[in-house]
Structure formats: structure tokens, C-alpha cells
Motif scaffolding. Structure first.
Motif, PDB file in Angstrom:
ATOM      1  N   GLU B  94     -15.554 -29.673  -3.952  1.00 49.65           N
ATOM      2  CA  GLU B  94     -14.191 -29.644  -3.195  1.00 49.65           C
ATOM      3  C   GLU B  94     -13.250 -29.372  -4.316  1.00 49.65           C
ATOM      4  N   THR B  95     -13.677 -30.042  -5.457  1.00 50.93           N
ATOM      5  CA  THR B  95     -12.547 -29.561  -6.531  1.00 50.93           C
ATOM      6  C   THR B  95     -12.213 -28.019  -6.754  1.00 50.93           C
ATOM      7  N   GLN B  96     -13.486 -27.540  -6.672  1.00 48.41           N
ATOM      8  CA  GLN B  96     -13.441 -25.884  -7.043  1.00 48.41           C
ATOM      9  C   GLN B  96     -12.550 -25.315  -5.783  1.00 48.41           C
ATOM     10  N   TYR B  97     -12.628 -25.637  -4.740  1.00 48.02           N
ATOM     11  CA  TYR B  97     -12.120 -25.012  -3.714  1.00 48.02           C
ATOM     12  C   TYR B  97     -10.311 -25.512  -3.916  1.00 48.02           C
ATOM     13  N   HIS B  98      -9.926 -26.847  -4.211  1.00 48.23           N
ATOM     14  CA  HIS B  98      -8.637 -27.067  -4.328  1.00 48.23           C
ATOM     15  C   HIS B  98      -7.938 -26.502  -5.350  1.00 48.23           C
ATOM     16  N   GLU B  99      -8.816 -26.220  -6.648  1.00 49.80           N
ATOM     17  CA  GLU B  99      -8.413 -25.816  -8.054  1.00 49.80           C
ATOM     18  C   GLU B  99      -8.038 -24.453  -7.882  1.00 49.80           C
ATOM     19  N   LEU B 100      -8.752 -23.728  -7.038  1.00 41.98           N
ATOM     20  CA  LEU B 100      -8.663 -22.032  -7.043  1.00 41.98           C
ATOM     21  C   LEU B 100      -7.319 -22.058  -6.106  1.00 41.98           C
ATOM     22  N   ASP B 113     -10.420 -15.439 -13.220  1.00 42.29           N
ATOM     23  CA  ASP B 113     -11.143 -15.961 -14.404  1.00 42.29           C
ATOM     24  C   ASP B 113     -11.598 -17.253 -14.366  1.00 42.29           C
ATOM     25  N   ARG B 114     -10.617 -17.957 -13.625  1.00 45.26           N
ATOM     26  CA  ARG B 114     -10.881 -19.359 -13.693  1.00 45.26           C
ATOM     27  C   ARG B 114     -12.001 -19.751 -12.944  1.00 45.26           C
ATOM     28  N   LEU B 115     -12.043 -19.171 -11.779  1.00 47.61           N
ATOM     29  CA  LEU B 115     -13.392 -19.430 -10.730  1.00 47.61           C
ATOM     30  C   LEU B 115     -14.278 -19.290 -11.493  1.00 47.61           C
ATOM     31  N   ALA B 116     -14.500 -17.982 -12.112  1.00 48.38           N
ATOM     32  CA  ALA B 116     -15.815 -17.611 -13.063  1.00 48.38           C
ATOM     33  C   ALA B 116     -16.270 -18.660 -14.056  1.00 48.38           C
ATOM     34  N   VAL B 117     -15.068 -19.070 -14.815  1.00 52.18           N
ATOM     35  CA  VAL B 117     -15.538 -20.148 -15.840  1.00 52.18           C
ATOM     36  C   VAL B 117     -16.084 -21.408 -15.122  1.00 52.18           C
ATOM     37  N   GLN B 118     -15.250 -21.891 -13.876  1.00 45.21           N
ATOM     38  CA  GLN B 118     -15.597 -22.978 -13.526  1.00 45.21           C
ATOM     39  C   GLN B 118     -16.858 -23.154 -12.900  1.00 45.21           C
ATOM     40  N   GLU B 172     -16.799 -12.011 -18.961  1.00 48.18           N
ATOM     41  CA  GLU B 172     -16.980 -10.441 -19.050  1.00 48.18           C
ATOM     42  C   GLU B 172     -17.725  -9.796 -17.816  1.00 48.18           C
ATOM     43  N   GLU B 173     -18.339 -10.653 -17.085  1.00 43.64           N
ATOM     44  CA  GLU B 173     -19.049  -9.910 -15.789  1.00 43.64           C
ATOM     45  C   GLU B 173     -17.517 -10.129 -14.641  1.00 43.64           C
ATOM     46  N   ASP B 174     -16.587 -10.480 -15.192  1.00 43.81           N
ATOM     47  CA  ASP B 174     -15.430 -10.880 -14.241  1.00 43.81           C
ATOM     48  C   ASP B 174     -14.310 -10.452 -14.659  1.00 43.81           C
ATOM     49  N   PRO B 175     -14.060  -9.107 -15.143  1.00 47.77           N
ATOM     50  CA  PRO B 175     -13.045  -8.753 -16.153  1.00 47.77           C
ATOM     51  C   PRO B 175     -11.637  -8.630 -15.446  1.00 47.77           C
TER      52      PRO B 175
END
Lengths: 103, 175
Positions: B94-100, B113-118, B172-175
Motif C-alpha cells: 500500500e505504502t509503495q503505491y501511495h508514495e509513488l 528512482d524512488r520506486l527503484a530504490v524502494q 543504475e539499472e533504472d537511470p
């Protein structure tokens, strides 16, 4: 030395952090503390009242002479429970005072 | 700073609510920020409140071996682990969805970037997440983080090194 990616990672990890100053959070914690105290006092009173009622009923059914003593004990018990935090605090102060006196 | 914290704890041990309020003001940001990386924001604030209440109750047990900040983080960490056991995985989605969807890009950080790191962070074991957050976001030393998490220093260093590498790869995978 931090690389650019390190900095980006740190920035992302810091995102969503709460504000540096948040008085409402302090208020909520103090509110919860007060609620917890209230509940504890309420439960203590309920238990003490049940105990006192039990003692009184048992004594009344046994003999009248001991009734006065039992009622007095019940009143003292309820009063002690009702003021449990103050009694606890006074007790801690007394013990701490003795500790300092001994050393 | 540390002396002031210890003085506050001492006053709290004697029942000073004013000192308690000051302790909350000084450390709420760090404790909540740390917890928000481990559990959902609402759980984080709930656990943070419980952490400060535990500090109020057990202020007289503080022995001064660690800093007050580390001591608070250690309480928060134990409570976060308990919460994580109960419902982390469900909340995390739920959090990932809302934060994104809620976050606005800042400091050159994109939503991707944020999503990749999360995602990368969520894939790490909880201990590694906590070690990374403490050392990178909260800027604790490895030794302080080891004291907070109750782990050997080498384990914390290894957690941070591996975790950082995973996050780097994700970026790096998600530049």
C-alpha cells in the motif's frame, strides 16, 4: 567520499521524513500518556472496588464486629489505589533518598 | 547535546513532563524518519509514540552506555520488528503505491528512482534495511547502528555495504 549515487540513495531514504519541528506529535504522545494513566487508574479503582465489595459482603455475612475493620480496610485500599501514582512516586522518592543517604 | 539529553532523561525519571516534551521535540524527527523506512507512515508514527512512552516509563533504566539517541532508536527498532512481524508485507504494498503517487520529485530524484530504490530496499532483509537507513539517512556511525540493532559491528558494516550495493544497482539499472 560519497558518490553521486550514494547521495541520491540518501536523499531518497530521507524523503517522507517528518518535519523537524512537530508540536502536534508531542501533543499526541502526551495525550496517549494521559489516556494510559487514566485507564490504569480506572482499572485499579475497578479492581479495588470489587475487592472491597467482596470483603464487605464476606464480613457482613460472618459477624458484625469485624465489619467496621473491614470497611476501614476497604476505604484505605480504595484510597490507595485511587492515588496509586502519587503513592508510587512518593515511595520511589523515599527509596532514592535512602539510597543517597546510604552512599 | 548528549549531556543535555542525559539531563532530560534524569528529569523524566523524576516525573518531569516538561523534560519529556523537550526530549520528544529533540528526537521525534530522527525516530520517525527511521521508522518510516521500515513500516508504513501511520504505523511509524504509532510506534514512535509508543517508543517515547517506553522512554517515559523506563527513563530510570538508562545507564548512559549509549547515547540517548541510540537508546531511543534501539527501543524503536525492537517495536518495529514486532510490528513488521505482524503486518509489514501487506502495508508495504500500500505504502509503495501511495508514495509513488503522492511524492513530488525533489533534489533531482525522479519517481522512477524512488520506486527503484524502494523496491530494492523492500527486497532486503529487515535488519539490512534498518542498518542502511540508520547509516545513510540518519547518519549514525556503524558502531552506533550496531548498538541500536544489537548486532556485531562487522555484521552492520557488511549489511550496509551489501545493501548500498543493491540500491546502487537498482539506480543504475533504472537511470
Amino acid at each position: 567520499m560519497k558518490s553521486d549515487i550514494d547521495r541520491r540513495v540518501a536523499n531518497i531514504l530521507r524523503e517522507g521524513a517528518p518535519p523537524r519541528s512537530d508540536p502536534m506529535f508531542r501533543v499526541r504522545v502526551l495525550q496517549r500518556l494521559e489516556l494510559r494513566r487514566f485507564k490504569r487508574r480506572l482499572y485499579s479503582l475497578a479492581i479495588a472496588a470489587c475487592g472491597a465489595t467482596g470483603v464487605t459482603v464476606a464480613t457482613l455475612s460472618a459477624n458484625a464486629e469485624a465489619t467496621g475493620v473491614a470497611l476501614l480496610c476497604a476505604v484505605v485500599a480504595v484510597a490507595t489505589f485511587a492515588h496509586a501514582p502519587i503513592v508510587g512516586y512518593a515511595w520511589r522518592r523515599l527509596v532514592a533518598g535512602r539510597g543517597r543517604g546510604a552512599s | 547535546m548528549e549531556d543535555a539529553d542525559a539531563a532530560l532523561l534524569s528529569a523524566i525519571g523524576e516525573g518531569s513532563e516538561r523534560a519529556f516534551g523537550q526530549l520528544i521535540d529533540r528526537h521525534q524527527h530522527g525516530v520517525r524518519a527511521f521508522l518510516r523506512r521500515l513500516v508504513s507512515p501511520s504505523d511509524a508514527d504509532d510506534i514512535a509514540q509508543e517508543t517515547f512512552l517506553a522512554a517515559w516509563t523506563h527513563a530510570d533504566t538508562y545507564r548512559g552506555g549509549a547515547t540517548v539517541r541510540s537508546w531511543l532508536f534501539a527501543i524503536a527498532w525492537r517495536k518495529a520488528k514486532d510490528c513488521h512481524r505482524r503486518r509489514f508485507r501487506q502495508r508495504q504494498r500500500e505504502t509503495q503505491y501511495h508514495e509513488l503517487h503522492a511524492a513530488v520529485a525533489s533534489d533531482g530524484v525522479t519517481a522512477e528512482d524512488r520506486l527503484a530504490v524502494q523496491r530494492a530496499l523492500a527486497s532486503l532483509p529487515l535488519e539490512q534495511q534498518a542498518a542502511l537507513t540508520l547509516c545513510l539517512a540518519n547518519e549514525l556511525t556503524h558502531a552506533e547502528a550496531a548498538a541500536v540493532l544489537g548486532m556485531p559491528l562487522g555484521t552492520v558494516k557488511s549489511h550496509v555495504l551489501r545493501g548500498r550495493e543493491r540500491l546502487r544497482l537498482a539506480l543504475e539499472e533504472d537511470p
